[in-house]
Write a protein that holds these residues in place. Sequence first.
Motif, short mmCIF file in Angstrom:
data_model
loop_
_atom_site.label_atom_id
_atom_site.label_comp_id
_atom_site.label_asym_id
_atom_site.label_seq_id
_atom_site.Cartn_x
_atom_site.Cartn_y
_atom_site.Cartn_z
N ARG A 174 1.34 -1.14 0.15
CA ARG A 174 0.15 0.49 -0.44
C ARG A 174 0.77 1.66 -0.04
NH1 ARG A 174 -3.59 -3.52 3.41
NH2 ARG A 174 -4.94 -3.81 2.25
N GLN A 175 2.02 1.29 0.70
CA GLN A 175 3.29 1.96 0.90
C GLN A 175 3.91 2.77 -0.10
OE1 GLN A 175 5.30 2.94 4.33
NE2 GLN A 175 3.54 1.96 5.64
N HIS A 176 3.47 1.98 -1.33
CA HIS A 176 5.30 1.13 -2.17
C HIS A 176 4.60 1.26 -3.37
CE1 HIS A 176 7.31 1.64 1.69
NE2 HIS A 176 7.35 2.47 1.57
N TYR A 177 4.58 0.13 -3.59
CA TYR A 177 3.79 -1.06 -4.94
C TYR A 177 3.28 -0.18 -5.39
CZ TYR A 177 7.70 -3.72 -3.91
OH TYR A 177 9.34 -4.47 -3.50
N ASN A 178 1.82 0.26 -4.53
CA ASN A 178 0.90 0.83 -5.65
C ASN A 178 0.73 1.49 -5.60
OD1 ASN A 178 -1.02 -2.01 -4.94
ND2 ASN A 178 -2.34 -1.45 -3.10
N PRO A 179 1.17 2.94 -5.33
CA PRO A 179 1.03 3.66 -6.17
C PRO A 179 2.69 4.04 -6.64
CG PRO A 179 1.70 4.45 -3.06
CD PRO A 179 1.82 2.90 -3.58
N ILE A 180 3.33 3.55 -7.12
CA ILE A 180 4.12 3.60 -7.79
C ILE A 180 3.79 3.12 -9.22
CG2 ILE A 180 6.39 2.43 -8.85
CD1 ILE A 180 7.73 2.45 -5.99
N ALA A 181 2.84 1.83 -8.87
CA ALA A 181 1.86 1.08 -9.93
C ALA A 181 1.10 2.13 -10.64
CB ALA A 181 1.30 0.00 -10.22
N LEU A 182 0.46 2.88 -9.93
CA LEU A 182 -0.76 3.84 -10.69
C LEU A 182 0.15 4.97 -11.01
CD1 LEU A 182 -3.18 3.99 -7.54
CD2 LEU A 182 -3.10 3.25 -9.58
N ARG A 183 1.04 5.35 -10.62
CA ARG A 183 1.80 6.61 -11.58
C ARG A 183 2.45 6.10 -12.55
NH1 ARG A 183 1.05 11.39 -9.40
NH2 ARG A 183 1.16 11.13 -6.64
N LEU A 184 3.20 5.08 -13.08
CA LEU A 184 3.62 4.28 -13.63
C LEU A 184 2.79 4.28 -15.58
CD1 LEU A 184 6.27 1.32 -13.37
CD2 LEU A 184 6.33 3.94 -13.94
N ALA A 185 1.84 3.36 -14.82
CA ALA A 185 0.43 3.19 -15.90
C ALA A 185 -0.22 3.94 -16.51
CB ALA A 185 -0.87 1.97 -14.85
N SER A 186 -0.35 5.08 -15.41
CA SER A 186 -1.38 6.37 -16.06
C SER A 186 -0.10 7.35 -16.13
CB SER A 186 -2.61 6.75 -14.16
OG SER A 186 -1.39 7.39 -13.43
N LEU A 187 1.15 7.81 -16.00
CA LEU A 187 1.59 8.77 -16.71
C LEU A 187 1.02 8.92 -17.93
CD1 LEU A 187 4.09 9.29 -14.82
CD2 LEU A 187 5.67 8.56 -16.24
N PRO A 188 1.25 10.29 -17.95
CA PRO A 188 0.66 11.12 -19.18
C PRO A 188 1.44 11.48 -20.18
CG PRO A 188 1.10 13.06 -17.35
CD PRO A 188 1.18 11.53 -17.28
N LYS A 189 2.39 10.52 -20.56
CA LYS A 189 3.89 10.80 -21.13
C LYS A 189 4.01 8.79 -21.43
CE LYS A 189 4.43 13.45 -18.70
NZ LYS A 189 5.12 14.49 -17.69
N PRO A 190 4.81 8.83 -22.49
CA PRO A 190 5.61 7.11 -23.15
C PRO A 190 5.43 7.23 -22.20
CG PRO A 190 5.69 8.25 -24.87
CD PRO A 190 4.76 9.55 -23.82
N VAL A 191 6.44 5.24 -21.38
CA VAL A 191 7.38 5.22 -20.69
C VAL A 191 7.88 3.48 -21.45
CG1 VAL A 191 7.87 3.65 -18.61
CG2 VAL A 191 6.02 6.01 -18.45
N VAL A 192 8.92 3.51 -21.58
CA VAL A 192 9.92 2.85 -22.02
C VAL A 192 11.09 1.69 -21.29
CG1 VAL A 192 11.01 2.21 -24.25
CG2 VAL A 192 10.00 3.71 -24.52
N ALA A 193 11.05 0.55 -21.00
CA ALA A 193 11.87 -0.15 -19.98
C ALA A 193 12.50 -0.64 -21.06
CB ALA A 193 10.83 -1.57 -19.07
N ALA A 194 13.98 -0.54 -20.60
CA ALA A 194 15.32 -1.46 -20.67
C ALA A 194 15.34 -1.76 -20.12
CB ALA A 194 16.59 -0.43 -20.58
N VAL A 195 15.33 -3.46 -20.53
CA VAL A 195 14.93 -4.90 -19.80
C VAL A 195 15.89 -5.67 -19.68
CG1 VAL A 195 13.54 -6.48 -19.11
CG2 VAL A 195 12.51 -4.83 -20.07
N ARG A 196 17.51 -5.19 -19.37
CA ARG A 196 18.10 -6.09 -19.33
C ARG A 196 18.87 -6.94 -18.38
NH1 ARG A 196 24.81 -3.96 -20.28
NH2 ARG A 196 25.45 -5.17 -19.86
N GLY A 197 18.66 -8.28 -18.18
CA GLY A 197 18.60 -9.59 -17.11
C GLY A 197 17.16 -10.12 -16.78
N ASN A 198 17.66 -9.70 -15.61
CA ASN A 198 16.19 -10.90 -14.83
C ASN A 198 16.20 -8.95 -14.57
OD1 ASN A 198 17.94 -12.74 -14.51
ND2 ASN A 198 18.61 -12.88 -12.40
N ALA A 199 14.26 -9.25 -14.57
CA ALA A 199 12.94 -8.60 -14.20
C ALA A 199 12.14 -9.66 -13.49
CB ALA A 199 12.47 -8.15 -15.68
N ALA A 200 12.19 -10.36 -12.39
CA ALA A 200 11.61 -10.48 -11.37
C ALA A 200 10.56 -10.09 -10.22
CB ALA A 200 12.61 -11.74 -10.96
#
Length: 262
Positions: free
Chosen positions: A84-110
């Motif tokens: 509730r304190q961290h992951y949910n606010p981060i997820a909401l910001r990322l998903a609703s950010l009013p600009k494109p987001v590109v992830a550079a996924v090098r190596g493990n994403a777990a």
Amino acid sequence: MTDSLLVDRTDAVVTLTLNRPDAMNALDVELKEALRDQLAQIESDRSIRAVVLAGAGRAFCVGQDLREHAKILGGGSTELDTVRQHYNPIALRLASLPKPVVAAVRGNAAGAGASLALLADFRVGGPSTMFLMAFANVALAGDSGISWSLPHIVGRARALELLLLAQPVRAQQSLEYGLLTELADDDEQVLPRAQEFAARLAAGPTVAYAAIKRELSIGTAGSLSDALAAEAQAQAICGATADHKNAVESFVAKQKPVYEGR
């Protein structure tokens, strides 16, 4: 600002780098708070028109810092209030950010690292890229939006398989499943390609991009009436922008439009 999150800007593109390479960018409280707060600042900064999310070293992010988590459990706490304190606010910001987001996924994403990558609009990977929906391996359910993002990308049946079996998905299979948008030939090219991708998006009609993201969020979760109402609102906003006026005038003049994000 903490050293665990690096913030670099080139023109209208900001690169956020999770910077705990010795821990494979595991998410401790300090890093989660820095990422949450930085995303809030980016959301309100209209001069930033695209974002790259990356990890330092050989991994993108292996999710929750389990060493820190073990200390919390050892102290007698069983309440996962970090969701509730961290992951949910981060997820909401990322998903609703009013600009494109590109992830550079090098190596493990777990674990939560995979969740963050899947909330980006686009994901660039390389030969070492591996997704692991690791939650069940530590007797936890998914978090950080993965119950929403993963089935949207791969469908419910595949999402259930990936979350329950918690087996690694290698680079080529990630591309085939849609977990990756693009697969670079070389790991060293993952971040540069993601930044090039973001720069191209930053030069586009970013007000329209934001409206399209919002439309899709409403359209995939609501009714046709909800989608039509969202589209009407979006077109009213976009139709009044200088970018739209310029694009129409450029089309008539057979010229390439220049977008300013307004």
